[in-house]
Scaffold this motif. Structure first.
Motif, PDB file in Angstrom:
ATOM      1  N   ALA A   2     -22.833 -30.182  31.850  1.00 21.18           N
ATOM      2  CA  ALA A   2     -22.872 -30.988  30.629  1.00 21.18           C
ATOM      3  C   ALA A   2     -22.235 -30.234  29.476  1.00 21.18           C
ATOM      4  CB  ALA A   2     -24.313 -31.371  30.277  1.00 21.18           C
ATOM      5  N   ALA A   3     -21.895 -30.995  28.457  1.00 18.01           N
ATOM      6  CA  ALA A   3     -21.473 -30.468  27.159  1.00 18.01           C
ATOM      7  C   ALA A   3     -22.327 -31.162  26.108  1.00 18.01           C
ATOM      8  CB  ALA A   3     -19.987 -30.735  26.916  1.00 18.01           C
ATOM      9  N   VAL A   4     -22.845 -30.402  25.154  1.00 19.07           N
ATOM     10  CA  VAL A   4     -23.805 -30.956  24.212  1.00 19.07           C
ATOM     11  C   VAL A   4     -23.426 -30.552  22.802  1.00 19.07           C
ATOM     12  CG1 VAL A   4     -25.323 -28.968  24.586  1.00 19.07           C
ATOM     13  CG2 VAL A   4     -26.253 -31.044  23.566  1.00 19.07           C
ATOM     14  N   VAL A   5     -23.606 -31.501  21.873  1.00 18.48           N
ATOM     15  CA  VAL A   5     -23.431 -31.261  20.441  1.00 18.48           C
ATOM     16  C   VAL A   5     -24.714 -31.712  19.756  1.00 18.48           C
ATOM     17  CG1 VAL A   5     -22.079 -31.761  18.383  1.00 18.48           C
ATOM     18  CG2 VAL A   5     -20.948 -31.649  20.611  1.00 18.48           C
ATOM     19  N   VAL A   6     -25.396 -30.789  19.096  1.00 18.19           N
ATOM     20  CA  VAL A   6     -26.660 -31.067  18.420  1.00 18.19           C
ATOM     21  C   VAL A   6     -26.418 -30.982  16.919  1.00 18.19           C
ATOM     22  CG1 VAL A   6     -29.069 -30.395  18.165  1.00 18.19           C
ATOM     23  CG2 VAL A   6     -27.920 -30.092  20.365  1.00 18.19           C
ATOM     24  N   VAL A   7     -26.746 -32.040  16.205  1.00 19.90           N
ATOM     25  CA  VAL A   7     -26.502 -32.128  14.766  1.00 19.90           C
ATOM     26  C   VAL A   7     -27.833 -32.350  14.067  1.00 19.90           C
ATOM     27  CG1 VAL A   7     -25.247 -33.306  12.933  1.00 19.90           C
ATOM     28  CG2 VAL A   7     -24.234 -33.124  15.218  1.00 19.90           C
ATOM     29  N   GLY A   8     -28.107 -31.530  13.076  1.00 23.17           N
ATOM     30  CA  GLY A   8     -29.342 -31.678  12.320  1.00 23.17           C
ATOM     31  C   GLY A   8     -29.300 -30.840  11.062  1.00 23.17           C
ATOM     32  N   ALA A   9     -30.332 -30.978  10.266  1.00 21.80           N
ATOM     33  CA  ALA A   9     -30.419 -30.201   9.031  1.00 21.80           C
ATOM     34  C   ALA A   9     -30.672 -28.743   9.348  1.00 21.80           C
ATOM     35  CB  ALA A   9     -31.534 -30.752   8.149  1.00 21.80           C
ATOM     36  N   ALA A  10     -30.194 -27.874   8.482  1.00 24.03           N
ATOM     37  CA  ALA A  10     -30.424 -26.442   8.659  1.00 24.03           C
ATOM     38  C   ALA A  10     -31.928 -26.161   8.639  1.00 24.03           C
ATOM     39  CB  ALA A  10     -29.716 -25.659   7.553  1.00 24.03           C
ATOM     40  N   GLY A  11     -32.402 -25.400   9.627  1.00 25.59           N
ATOM     41  CA  GLY A  11     -33.816 -25.084   9.716  1.00 25.59           C
ATOM     42  C   GLY A  11     -34.672 -26.182  10.306  1.00 25.59           C
ATOM     43  N   ILE A  55     -22.470 -25.494   8.087  1.00 22.87           N
ATOM     44  CA  ILE A  55     -21.668 -25.993   6.972  1.00 22.87           C
ATOM     45  C   ILE A  55     -22.370 -25.669   5.656  1.00 22.87           C
ATOM     46  CG2 ILE A  55     -20.647 -28.055   5.947  1.00 22.87           C
ATOM     47  CD1 ILE A  55     -20.529 -29.259   8.712  1.00 22.87           C
ATOM     48  N   GLY A  56     -21.612 -25.057   4.742  1.00 19.40           N
ATOM     49  CA  GLY A  56     -22.167 -24.662   3.463  1.00 19.40           C
ATOM     50  C   GLY A  56     -22.764 -23.279   3.460  1.00 19.40           C
ATOM     51  N   ASN A  57     -22.810 -22.610   4.610  1.00 19.62           N
ATOM     52  CA  ASN A  57     -23.342 -21.252   4.702  1.00 19.62           C
ATOM     53  C   ASN A  57     -22.173 -20.275   4.801  1.00 19.62           C
ATOM     54  OD1 ASN A  57     -24.593 -18.824   5.318  1.00 19.62           O
ATOM     55  ND2 ASN A  57     -26.088 -19.767   6.688  1.00 19.62           N
ATOM     56  N   PRO A  58     -22.008 -19.387   3.828  1.00 16.85           N
ATOM     57  CA  PRO A  58     -20.853 -18.471   3.872  1.00 16.85           C
ATOM     58  C   PRO A  58     -20.846 -17.565   5.099  1.00 16.85           C
ATOM     59  CG  PRO A  58     -21.899 -18.452   1.702  1.00 16.85           C
ATOM     60  CD  PRO A  58     -22.810 -19.202   2.613  1.00 16.85           C
ATOM     61  N   GLU A  59     -22.014 -17.366   5.753  1.00 17.70           N
ATOM     62  CA  GLU A  59     -22.082 -16.491   6.910  1.00 17.70           C
ATOM     63  C   GLU A  59     -21.717 -17.203   8.210  1.00 17.70           C
ATOM     64  OE1 GLU A  59     -25.945 -14.835   6.977  1.00 17.70           O
ATOM     65  OE2 GLU A  59     -25.741 -13.776   5.056  1.00 17.70           O
ATOM     66  N   SER A  60     -21.368 -18.455   8.149  1.00 20.98           N
ATOM     67  CA  SER A  60     -21.028 -19.203   9.353  1.00 20.98           C
ATOM     68  C   SER A  60     -19.757 -18.650   9.985  1.00 20.98           C
ATOM     69  CB  SER A  60     -20.836 -20.691   9.016  1.00 20.98           C
ATOM     70  OG  SER A  60     -20.476 -21.415  10.171  1.00 20.98           O
ATOM     71  N   VAL A  61     -19.810 -18.404  11.298  1.00 19.60           N
ATOM     72  CA  VAL A  61     -18.649 -17.890  12.022  1.00 19.60           C
ATOM     73  C   VAL A  61     -17.626 -18.995  12.245  1.00 19.60           C
ATOM     74  CG1 VAL A  61     -17.886 -16.794  14.167  1.00 19.60           C
ATOM     75  CG2 VAL A  61     -20.067 -16.129  13.115  1.00 19.60           C
ATOM     76  N   TYR A  62     -18.107 -20.201  12.452  1.00 20.65           N
ATOM     77  CA  TYR A  62     -17.223 -21.318  12.788  1.00 20.65           C
ATOM     78  C   TYR A  62     -17.121 -22.294  11.636  1.00 20.65           C
ATOM     79  CZ  TYR A  62     -17.033 -19.970  17.705  1.00 20.65           C
ATOM     80  OH  TYR A  62     -16.804 -19.306  18.878  1.00 20.65           O
ATOM     81  N   ASP A  63     -16.003 -22.984  11.609  1.00 16.19           N
ATOM     82  CA  ASP A  63     -15.736 -24.067  10.670  1.00 16.19           C
ATOM     83  C   ASP A  63     -15.679 -25.367  11.468  1.00 16.19           C
ATOM     84  OD1 ASP A  63     -15.102 -25.548   8.484  1.00 16.19           O
ATOM     85  OD2 ASP A  63     -13.124 -24.668   8.152  1.00 16.19           O
ATOM     86  N   LEU A  64     -15.731 -26.482  10.767  1.00 16.27           N
ATOM     87  CA  LEU A  64     -15.626 -27.788  11.415  1.00 16.27           C
ATOM     88  C   LEU A  64     -14.259 -28.380  11.128  1.00 16.27           C
ATOM     89  CD1 LEU A  64     -17.084 -30.018  13.045  1.00 16.27           C
ATOM     90  CD2 LEU A  64     -17.774 -31.013  10.859  1.00 16.27           C
ATOM     91  N   ASP A  65     -13.569 -28.781  12.175  1.00 16.95           N
ATOM     92  CA  ASP A  65     -12.251 -29.392  12.024  1.00 16.95           C
ATOM     93  C   ASP A  65     -12.426 -30.797  11.456  1.00 16.95           C
ATOM     94  OD1 ASP A  65      -9.700 -30.450  12.261  1.00 16.95           O
ATOM     95  OD2 ASP A  65      -9.273 -29.340  14.090  1.00 16.95           O
ATOM     96  N   LEU A  66     -11.920 -30.992  10.245  1.00 13.05           N
ATOM     97  CA  LEU A  66     -12.085 -32.273   9.569  1.00 13.05           C
ATOM     98  C   LEU A  66     -11.356 -33.400  10.283  1.00 13.05           C
ATOM     99  CD1 LEU A  66     -13.474 -33.257   6.931  1.00 13.05           C
ATOM    100  CD2 LEU A  66     -11.259 -33.046   5.813  1.00 13.05           C
ATOM    101  N   ASP A 111     -25.222 -27.422  11.774  1.00 16.41           N
ATOM    102  CA  ASP A 111     -26.264 -27.455  10.745  1.00 16.41           C
ATOM    103  C   ASP A 111     -25.694 -28.099   9.491  1.00 16.41           C
ATOM    104  OD1 ASP A 111     -27.890 -26.149  12.493  1.00 16.41           O
ATOM    105  OD2 ASP A 111     -27.671 -24.174  11.570  1.00 16.41           O
ATOM    106  N   LEU A 112     -26.330 -29.187   9.060  1.00 18.43           N
ATOM    107  CA  LEU A 112     -25.873 -29.918   7.884  1.00 18.43           C
ATOM    108  C   LEU A 112     -26.598 -29.426   6.637  1.00 18.43           C
ATOM    109  CD1 LEU A 112     -25.844 -33.529   9.361  1.00 18.43           C
ATOM    110  CD2 LEU A 112     -23.933 -31.947   9.153  1.00 18.43           C
ATOM    111  N   PRO A 113     -25.922 -29.388   5.503  1.00 19.73           N
ATOM    112  CA  PRO A 113     -26.555 -28.907   4.257  1.00 19.73           C
ATOM    113  C   PRO A 113     -27.327 -30.023   3.575  1.00 19.73           C
ATOM    114  CG  PRO A 113     -24.248 -29.374   3.847  1.00 19.73           C
ATOM    115  CD  PRO A 113     -24.480 -29.681   5.302  1.00 19.73           C
ATOM    116  N   GLN A 114     -28.502 -30.335   4.075  1.00 20.48           N
ATOM    117  CA  GLN A 114     -29.266 -31.455   3.535  1.00 20.48           C
ATOM    118  C   GLN A 114     -29.683 -31.218   2.087  1.00 20.48           C
ATOM    119  OE1 GLN A 114     -30.000 -34.333   4.771  1.00 20.48           O
ATOM    120  NE2 GLN A 114     -29.715 -34.227   6.976  1.00 20.48           N
TER     121      GLN A 114
END
Length: 708
Positions: A335-344, A359-370, A514-517
């Protein structure tokens, strides 16, 4: 079975690199396993072998098959213990009384007539005392057995024997089972032996006995063997990897063989994760009562919608176990899985994922391709328009919601032709606002490149900006939500960041977004729509659909749009599914509630919903024929003085007037679960869940205890 990286999606090259599961190029010694499925195994691996050999019979959709004992479809008639035992005792006393009367001659001599009719007189009147005694006592025994059979059947002695006799004792005392024969033992890998890979089967069986194998290893190697049978890999490559690395062969590209921790019960042999226990409730079918309730990719392939207020257990009782199960399936190469939710939000540890986009965390290693990793301006425009203004589109059929896509395509195409990339968020905002400088620069670039067709697109965009009804301003306002200081380092298209693209779902990758709620609720909903739109666009065009792809969206508020519903409907045929949770159906536009419930095959209502939400589910679950019993009590009026005296005495003893009861049974059509029952009769920690698998098999709404 190795990947050279040529098929990897852009932006997924990281340490570890999420590539297709296969044996690593450089064999490394795996760490010694510390856990079998759910518990630490002893050195001899007996816990793993016991788990592997536990029977898993075929069962109804949603039934936890691990160690399941099937039940009949209908509830058998079961007398109360007191009534059963008292009836058996009374039947015994009646039999004893009949035998006493016969033995003492109180019933006459008619019962010896059969003996006189079927035996010669010389047998009964000879002087051979022993023979005469044998004849008569044999006849007495036959008569006694006949009486016992009669009263035993009358008193249900057989039921007493099954319920309280040795058969019940044998069920209460577990009997250790003998190891199965090698050709029937899953731990001996009979499929490999039948195909001639005996050495590989022996190596895997030895690792299992030594405690070096766990459930993820078994599922992963079985998946690799399935690839050999399908012709994707060669038998020699598979055998060589197994002989070299044993239970660690064909490892996931991350090198992980298990999750850091588990909170739910999983059975990777059937692909199920247990969510709870079906309640022993009359509204549940008898075959489901008391059994475990589990979900698997076969059920998630029709998508799941869970509705319940905050605190009802959506995240902890549904989303977290499903995300954990899908991550285990990804480690097994299934399988391949994508889990989306608020940070924490508690969607699992970061170490349980290959890619974590904060997203919105400067320490994030990855970015999201718009733009979803695509190079086609029209495709990028369609996905981005859905994210920006999909919730503003008219949900009624026949509305034209393609104007936003056209506007974006008129800008994305020329920009890519000039710069070789798509615009960043600030650049896209300026173009949509009609800022003269960027548009003039874009025009000069097109003139220099001789792109006349794209120049006409730009001219059309400039003409439309002068019209009052142009949607460019609305798009610019929506893009402005992403053009904030918190997102300054994200959605970069210049190649300076490491954007993750959902085009990587061709591989068994584990992704968490992780979304910046906090402080950016509108931007979070927009990004959730973007991920959903990219997911549905990516999985439906995959060439290899053997991997099950699933999107788990912890909060789908503001995400459900007409295009999203159409995308969810297409997932089933693409071996993909989506898990959506909502606090209330009021977060979905009224015209889309019916289509959303129709597009999802699995529907869940948790405790605490409103009657308005319950009404929508009651309508989609429909009605069923049921048996209604009407009981009428009619007072008995005595006519004679003796009857009146008896009635007076009965009233004095019981405190009630003598009545006669009349029972009327009829078939009526009623809702499976009414709106009032869903709102008020679902206990805390419970949910009502209906299921449909990809083959069309379905289960009616079941009351489930999510705490069991």
């Amino acid at each position: 079975m190795n990947s050279d990286g040529t098929q990897d999606a852009r932006g997924t090259h990281a340490n570890p690199v999420p590539r297709p599961a296969g044996p690593p190029d450089v064999p490394t010694a795996p760490p010694r396993p510390t856990r079998a499925p759910g518990m630490p195994p002893p050195p001899d691996g007996s816990a793993f072998l016991t788990w592997l050999r536990t029977p898993r019979p075929e069962a109804l959709p949603g039934v936890w098959r691990f160690g399941h004992r099937p039940r009949p479809e209908e509830e058998p008639e079961r007398l109360p213990a007191r009534q059963l035992l008292s009836g058996a005792l009374i039947a015994f006393l009646v039999g004893w009384l009949i035998w006493s009367l016969l033995w003492n001659g109180y019933l006459g001599g008619w019962w010896v007539l059969p003996l006189e009719l079927f035996t010669p007189e010389s047998w009964r009147e000879n002087n051979d005392r022993i023979g005469n005694a044998v004849l008569w006592y044999s006849y007495y025994t036959v008569i006694a057995l006949a009486i016992m059979l009669f009263v035993g059947r009358l008193g249900r002695w057989g039921e007493v024997w099954r319920r309280y006799g040795p058969p019940a004792w044998r069920q209460a005392v577990p009997v250790p089972e003998r190891p199965p024969a090698p050709e029937q033992d899953p731990a001996a890998w009979p499929a490999l032996r039948a195909a001639g890979a005996t050495d590989a089967a022996e190596r895997l069986a030895a690792d299992a006995r030594a405690g070096l194998m766990r459930d993820v290893d078994q599922a992963r190697i079985a998946r690799a063997w399935q690839g050999v049978r399908n012709g994707r890999h060669s038998l020699a490559t598979f055998t060589g990897a197994v002989l070299a690395e044993g239970a660690a062969a064909c490892a996931h590209p991350s090198g992980a063989r298990d999750l850091p921790s588990r909170q739910a019960r999983h059975d990777l042999l059937t692909g199920q994760v247990r969510l709870g226990t079906t309640a022993d409730d009359p509204r549940n079918p008898y075959a489901y009562r008391g059994s475990g309730l589990a979900l698997s990719p076969e059920l998630l392939g029709t998508s799941l919608l869970a509705v319940g207020p905050a605190g009802s257990g959506k995240t902890g009782g549904v989303v977290r176990p499903l995300a954990e199960s899908l991550c285990l399936h990804a480690l097994a190469g299934k399988a391949a899985v994508v889990v989306v939710g608020a940070a924490g939000a508690g969607l699992g540890e970061s170490d349980a994922y290959d890619v974590v986009v904060r997203i919105g965390n400067p320490e994030s290693v990855y970015d999201l391709d718009l733009y979803g990793g695509t190079t086609d301006p029209d495709e990028a425009a369609a996905v981005l328009a859905e994210a920006l203004v999909g919730d503003l589109a008219d949900p009624h059929p026949g509305s034209d919601s393609r104007r936003s896509t056209t506007v974006l395509a008129q800008l994305l195409g020329p920009f890519r032709a000039v710069h070789g990339r798509f615009p960043s968020v600030p650049e896209l905002r300026q173009l949509l606002d009609g800022t003269p400088g960027p548009l003039a620069e874009l025009r000069s670039g097109l003139l220099a490149a001789g792109q006349e067709s794209l120049l006409r697109e730009l001219d059309a965009r400039e003409r439309q900006m002068a019209h009052p009804g142009d949607v460019g301003g609305t798009l610019a306002d929506r893009v402005a939500l992403l053009d904030r200081p918190a997102f300054a380092g994200f959605f970069n298209t210049s190649g300076q960041s490491r954007p993750f693209s959902l085009k990587a779902l061709d591989h068994p990758v584990r992704v968490r977004v992780d979304l910046p709620q906090r402080g950016h609720a509108d931007a979070s909903r927009m990004l959730a729509r973007l991920v959903l739109a990219q997911f549905t666009a990516s999985v439906t065009v995959r060439e290899d659909r053997s991997l099950f792809a699933c999107l788990v969206l912890d909060d789908a508020t503001g995400v459900v749009t007409p295009e999203a519903v159409r995308g969810i409907q297409r997932l089933r045929s693409a071996n993909a599914g989506a898990v959506l949770t909502l606090r209330t159906l009021d977060d979905v536009p009224r015209p889309l509630r019916g289509p959303l419930l129709g597009a999802t095959g699995c529907r869940m209502v948790l405790s605490g919903v409103t009657p308005w939400d319950g009404q929508d589910f009651a309508e989609v679950w429909g009605k069923e024929w049921t048996e209604a019993r009407d009981v009428t009590d009619r007072q008995i009026i005595a006519e004679s003085p003796a009857g009146k005296a008896v009635h007076a005495l009965r009233r004095a003893i019981t405190g009630k007037a003598p009545t006669a009861r009349a029972v009327t049974v009829r078939q009526v059509e009623r809702e499976r679960w009414s709106a009032s029952e869903l709102a008020h009769a679902v206990p805390a920690g419970h949910a009502v869940l209906s299921l449909t698998d990809v083959k069309g098999e379905h289960a009616p709404p079941l009351l489930v205890d999510l705490r069991g």
